[in-house]
Write a protein that holds these residues in place. Sequence first.
Motif, mmCIF file in Angstrom:
data_model
loop_
_atom_site.group_PDB
_atom_site.id
_atom_site.type_symbol
_atom_site.label_atom_id
_atom_site.label_comp_id
_atom_site.label_asym_id
_atom_site.label_seq_id
_atom_site.Cartn_x
_atom_site.Cartn_y
_atom_site.Cartn_z
ATOM 1 N N ASN A 1 -37.753 -14.479 10.782
ATOM 2 C CA ASN A 1 -36.393 -14.161 10.653
ATOM 3 C C ASN A 1 -35.872 -15.534 10.265
ATOM 4 O O ASN A 1 -35.712 -16.574 11.075
ATOM 5 N N PRO A 2 -35.256 -15.677 8.963
ATOM 6 C CA PRO A 2 -34.862 -16.938 8.446
ATOM 7 C C PRO A 2 -33.652 -17.422 9.262
ATOM 8 O O PRO A 2 -33.258 -18.630 9.258
ATOM 9 N N TYR A 3 -32.878 -16.637 10.157
ATOM 10 C CA TYR A 3 -31.644 -17.156 10.734
ATOM 11 C C TYR A 3 -31.796 -17.680 12.047
ATOM 12 O O TYR A 3 -31.044 -17.952 12.997
ATOM 13 N N LEU A 4 -33.241 -17.779 12.749
ATOM 14 C CA LEU A 4 -33.574 -18.032 13.809
ATOM 15 C C LEU A 4 -33.977 -19.908 13.844
ATOM 16 O O LEU A 4 -34.377 -20.422 14.875
ATOM 17 N N TRP A 5 -33.828 -20.307 12.833
ATOM 18 C CA TRP A 5 -34.287 -21.950 12.552
ATOM 19 C C TRP A 5 -33.036 -22.774 13.103
ATOM 20 O O TRP A 5 -31.865 -22.160 13.141
ATOM 21 N N PRO A 6 -33.294 -23.893 13.491
ATOM 22 C CA PRO A 6 -32.271 -24.670 13.971
ATOM 23 C C PRO A 6 -30.991 -24.904 13.041
ATOM 24 O O PRO A 6 -31.405 -24.813 11.923
ATOM 25 N N GLU A 7 -29.985 -25.000 13.430
ATOM 26 C CA GLU A 7 -28.665 -25.089 12.554
ATOM 27 C C GLU A 7 -28.950 -26.207 11.554
ATOM 28 O O GLU A 7 -29.341 -27.396 11.993
ATOM 29 N N GLY A 8 -28.728 -25.823 10.198
ATOM 30 C CA GLY A 8 -28.636 -26.945 9.446
ATOM 31 C C GLY A 8 -29.953 -27.008 8.839
ATOM 32 O O GLY A 8 -30.264 -27.870 7.797
ATOM 33 N N GLU A 9 -31.089 -26.220 9.228
ATOM 34 C CA GLU A 9 -32.533 -26.233 8.714
ATOM 35 C C GLU A 9 -32.647 -25.003 8.129
ATOM 36 O O GLU A 9 -32.270 -23.920 8.637
ATOM 37 N N GLY A 10 -33.639 -24.937 7.216
ATOM 38 C CA GLY A 10 -34.020 -23.751 6.579
ATOM 39 C C GLY A 10 -35.320 -23.406 6.927
ATOM 40 O O GLY A 10 -36.142 -24.195 7.756
ATOM 41 N N MET A 11 -36.008 -22.481 6.258
ATOM 42 C CA MET A 11 -37.481 -22.019 6.822
ATOM 43 C C MET A 11 -38.200 -22.887 6.142
ATOM 44 O O MET A 11 -39.655 -22.853 6.706
ATOM 45 N N ASP A 12 -37.983 -23.709 5.269
ATOM 46 C CA ASP A 12 -38.787 -24.721 4.555
ATOM 47 C C ASP A 12 -38.595 -26.216 4.985
ATOM 48 O O ASP A 12 -39.172 -26.967 4.738
ATOM 49 N N ASN A 13 -38.234 -26.218 6.669
ATOM 50 C CA ASN A 13 -38.343 -27.436 7.336
ATOM 51 C C ASN A 13 -39.698 -27.530 7.627
ATOM 52 O O ASN A 13 -40.686 -26.759 7.009
ATOM 53 N N PRO A 14 -40.097 -28.925 7.984
ATOM 54 C CA PRO A 14 -41.758 -29.028 8.342
ATOM 55 C C PRO A 14 -42.467 -27.900 9.117
ATOM 56 O O PRO A 14 -43.583 -27.660 9.027
ATOM 57 N N THR A 15 -41.612 -27.495 10.178
ATOM 58 C CA THR A 15 -42.283 -26.511 10.959
ATOM 59 C C THR A 15 -42.666 -25.190 10.098
ATOM 60 O O THR A 15 -43.670 -24.677 10.133
ATOM 61 N N GLY A 16 -41.825 -24.746 9.257
ATOM 62 C CA GLY A 16 -41.814 -23.693 8.722
ATOM 63 C C GLY A 16 -42.815 -23.554 7.348
ATOM 64 O O GLY A 16 -43.370 -22.762 7.301
ATOM 65 N N VAL A 17 -42.900 -24.760 6.956
ATOM 66 C CA VAL A 17 -43.951 -25.167 5.838
ATOM 67 C C VAL A 17 -45.283 -24.986 6.482
ATOM 68 O O VAL A 17 -46.364 -24.397 6.017
ATOM 69 N N ALA A 18 -45.433 -25.668 7.695
ATOM 70 C CA ALA A 18 -46.730 -25.569 8.326
ATOM 71 C C ALA A 18 -47.269 -24.165 8.733
ATOM 72 O O ALA A 18 -48.217 -23.671 8.614
ATOM 73 N N MET A 19 -46.205 -23.407 9.173
ATOM 74 C CA MET A 19 -46.644 -22.073 9.607
ATOM 75 C C MET A 19 -46.766 -21.304 8.287
ATOM 76 O O MET A 19 -47.739 -20.392 8.373
ATOM 77 N N TYR A 20 -46.129 -21.455 7.426
ATOM 78 C CA TYR A 20 -46.331 -20.824 6.079
ATOM 79 C C TYR A 20 -47.718 -21.070 5.431
ATOM 80 O O TYR A 20 -48.342 -20.036 5.197
ATOM 81 N N LYS A 21 -47.942 -22.280 5.464
ATOM 82 C CA LYS A 21 -49.343 -22.639 5.098
ATOM 83 C C LYS A 21 -50.463 -21.950 5.933
ATOM 84 O O LYS A 21 -51.383 -21.328 5.444
ATOM 85 N N LEU A 22 -50.472 -22.128 7.120
ATOM 86 C CA LEU A 22 -51.149 -21.691 8.171
ATOM 87 C C LEU A 22 -51.511 -20.068 7.817
ATOM 88 O O LEU A 22 -52.595 -19.371 7.993
ATOM 89 N N ALA A 23 -50.512 -19.410 7.893
ATOM 90 C CA ALA A 23 -50.687 -17.921 7.493
ATOM 91 C C ALA A 23 -51.280 -17.797 6.217
ATOM 92 O O ALA A 23 -52.187 -16.861 6.266
ATOM 93 N N GLY A 24 -51.148 -18.194 5.103
ATOM 94 C CA GLY A 24 -51.882 -18.396 3.990
ATOM 95 C C GLY A 24 -53.462 -18.595 4.169
ATOM 96 O O GLY A 24 -54.163 -17.945 3.743
ATOM 97 N N GLU A 25 -53.623 -19.461 4.926
ATOM 98 C CA GLU A 25 -55.055 -19.914 5.292
ATOM 99 C C GLU A 25 -55.757 -18.963 6.234
ATOM 100 O O GLU A 25 -56.882 -18.803 5.781
ATOM 101 N N ARG A 26 -54.898 -18.194 6.889
ATOM 102 C CA ARG A 26 -55.571 -16.993 7.594
ATOM 103 C C ARG A 26 -55.392 -15.738 6.851
ATOM 104 O O ARG A 26 -55.877 -14.597 7.421
ATOM 105 N N GLY A 27 -54.984 -15.759 5.703
ATOM 106 C CA GLY A 27 -55.047 -14.507 4.941
ATOM 107 C C GLY A 27 -53.879 -13.427 5.313
ATOM 108 O O GLY A 27 -54.050 -12.366 5.205
ATOM 109 N N LEU A 28 -52.576 -14.034 5.820
ATOM 110 C CA LEU A 28 -51.800 -13.231 6.474
ATOM 111 C C LEU A 28 -50.581 -13.558 5.376
ATOM 112 O O LEU A 28 -50.216 -14.481 5.034
ATOM 113 N N PRO A 29 -49.903 -12.275 4.963
ATOM 114 C CA PRO A 29 -48.644 -12.445 4.318
ATOM 115 C C PRO A 29 -47.544 -12.818 5.162
ATOM 116 O O PRO A 29 -47.465 -12.665 6.701
ATOM 117 N N VAL A 30 -46.448 -13.267 4.802
ATOM 118 C CA VAL A 30 -45.314 -13.662 5.577
ATOM 119 C C VAL A 30 -43.989 -12.942 4.904
ATOM 120 O O VAL A 30 -43.889 -12.793 3.850
#
Length: 181
Positions: A1-30
Amino acid sequence: NPYLWPEGEGMDNPTGVAMYKLAGERGLPVGVMAFKGLKPLAASLRNLAAASPATPLVLDHWGFVRADPAAPPGGQAIDEEAFALLLSLAEELPQLYVKISALFRVSGEGAPYDDLKPRFDRLAEKLTPARLMVGSDFPYVATADGGYDAALGAVRKWAAELGPEGEARVLGGTAAELFKM
């Protein structure tokens, strides 16, 4: 859910990018549910896709391209700028998939959803059936105009025009492949 990130931050903050990359490494769609519309999320989606091109990205409910995505279903116009953005993202991001779901939330007319047919055709042209999949929005679709039968019936009718292979992709093949079922 893109609206659960801390205020002023997007899904592409460092945590979001790390999670997105990990999903891809594990073969999971986001999956992304753009409840408040596609336009505010476009930059984050592009950044995530650039950070991990191998990670499949699924937009639910046609990317919520309605004029007022947060308004109750029905009687909504399509935001043409948002739909153009969706088509642009389809061309830019080869890992982008679109879920043809919640027709009652996207349509301005309701069942049988004829106003969405030309948009389905455009998406099928840009994404090909290999990047489109039917979805239900269950359980909410059960109480919508025409219910599940009307929504699935509309997508079945549209997908049939794509030929047997295209129809099979949209009606389950794309999802089965993407979600490894």
